[in-house]
Design a protein around this motif. Structure first.
Motif, PDB file in Angstrom:
ATOM      1  N   ASP A 117       0.970  -1.123   0.059  1.00 55.80           N
ATOM      2  CA  ASP A 117      -0.176  -0.005   0.035  1.00 55.80           C
ATOM      3  C   ASP A 117       0.981   1.157  -0.174  1.00 55.80           C
ATOM      4  O   ASP A 117       0.634   2.207  -0.663  1.00 55.80           O
TER       5      ASP A 117
ATOM      6  N   ALA B  71       2.412   1.721  -3.524  1.00 57.13           N
ATOM      7  CA  ALA B  71       1.580   2.057  -4.401  1.00 57.13           C
ATOM      8  C   ALA B  71       0.974   3.497  -4.331  1.00 57.13           C
ATOM      9  O   ALA B  71       1.105   4.109  -5.201  1.00 57.13           O
ATOM     10  N   GLY B  72       1.022   3.849  -3.181  1.00 50.51           N
ATOM     11  CA  GLY B  72       0.493   5.282  -2.628  1.00 50.51           C
ATOM     12  C   GLY B  72       1.769   6.286  -3.198  1.00 50.51           C
ATOM     13  O   GLY B  72       1.738   7.404  -3.830  1.00 50.51           O
TER      14      GLY B  72
ATOM     15  N   TRP C 102       4.134   5.578  -5.488  1.00 57.67           N
ATOM     16  CA  TRP C 102       3.798   5.547  -7.011  1.00 57.67           C
ATOM     17  C   TRP C 102       2.710   6.171  -7.489  1.00 57.67           C
ATOM     18  O   TRP C 102       3.095   7.056  -8.695  1.00 57.67           O
ATOM     19  N   HIS C 103       1.873   6.297  -6.974  1.00 61.03           N
ATOM     20  CA  HIS C 103       0.541   7.382  -7.364  1.00 61.03           C
ATOM     21  C   HIS C 103       1.244   8.914  -7.180  1.00 61.03           C
ATOM     22  O   HIS C 103       0.778   9.698  -8.202  1.00 61.03           O
ATOM     23  N   LYS C 104       1.717   9.077  -6.066  1.00 61.75           N
ATOM     24  CA  LYS C 104       1.987  10.447  -6.109  1.00 61.75           C
ATOM     25  C   LYS C 104       3.250  10.781  -6.964  1.00 61.75           C
ATOM     26  O   LYS C 104       3.386  11.949  -7.545  1.00 61.75           O
TER      27      LYS C 104
ATOM     28  N   ARG D 158       3.492   9.573  -9.957  1.00 59.29           N
ATOM     29  CA  ARG D 158       3.163   9.854 -11.302  1.00 59.29           C
ATOM     30  C   ARG D 158       2.243  11.220 -11.344  1.00 59.29           C
ATOM     31  O   ARG D 158       2.094  11.659 -12.577  1.00 59.29           O
ATOM     32  N   HIS D 159       1.703  11.660 -10.438  1.00 58.88           N
ATOM     33  CA  HIS D 159       0.989  12.767 -10.524  1.00 58.88           C
ATOM     34  C   HIS D 159       1.727  13.892  -9.811  1.00 58.88           C
ATOM     35  O   HIS D 159       1.957  14.877  -9.825  1.00 58.88           O
TER      36      HIS D 159
END
Length: 165
Positions: free
Chosen positions: A154, A157-158, A160-162, A164-165
């Motif tokens: 988790d 993934a968090g 990675w999400h940050k 990418r954005h």
């Protein structure tokens, strides 16, 4: 005797005149050579002065390019460091995912082994040492580590999400 003296003096005078004429020609030739050498040296000096200016200009440009490259390399260093860190994170995430999937596959392969029976005990006796080690490890650490691995996944993934954005 006086005639011999006069004749000797005349021959010596002629020899001296011939020597002087020869020396004058040699000195004239040497003078011409020195003049040509002087002209050549002046031309060489002029060429060297022109080349010196051009070499200095090339060095100034090279120094400017070097400074520019160093500045740009300093700007790129954080990007390279970030890429390196992302690579390490992805490597860790991949390793974690591999370990989790291996644990899940092992769990799905042997769902009936949770209950210990005489058949299970007989099967356990026939297992290889590496299979026993895996089961022992899973029995000891699977509940604690599966929750920890899920937290890591988790978190990754968090991140990675940050990223990418």
């Amino acid at each position: 005797m006086s005639l011999i003296w006069q004749l000797s003096v005349a021959v010596i005078a002629l020899a001296f005149v011939a020597l002087v004429i020869f020396l004058i020609k040699t000195l004239k030739a040497a003078e011409n050579s020195l003049d040509k050498t002087s002209q050549t040296l002046q031309e060489v000096q002029k060429t060297i002065d022109e080349l010196t200016y051009e070499v200095k200009e090339v060095l100034r440009h090279a120094n400017g390019i070097t400074e520019d490259v160093q500045y740009k390399m300093k700007q790129i260093d954080p990007v390279i460091e970030t890429v390196k860190n992302v690579g390490e994170i992805l490597n860790e995430v991949t390793l974690s995912a591999k370990q989790v999937s291996t644990a899940l596959i092992e769990r799905f392969k042997k769902p009936t082994e949770v209950r210990v029976s005489t058949k299970d005990a007989a099967r356990a006796a026939l297992q290889t040492p590496s299979e026993k080690t895996v089961q022992s490890y899973e029995a000891t650490y699977s509940k604690k580590n599966s929750a920890n691995w899920m937290k890591w996944i988790d978190l990754a993934a968090g991140a990675w999400h940050k990223f990418r954005h």
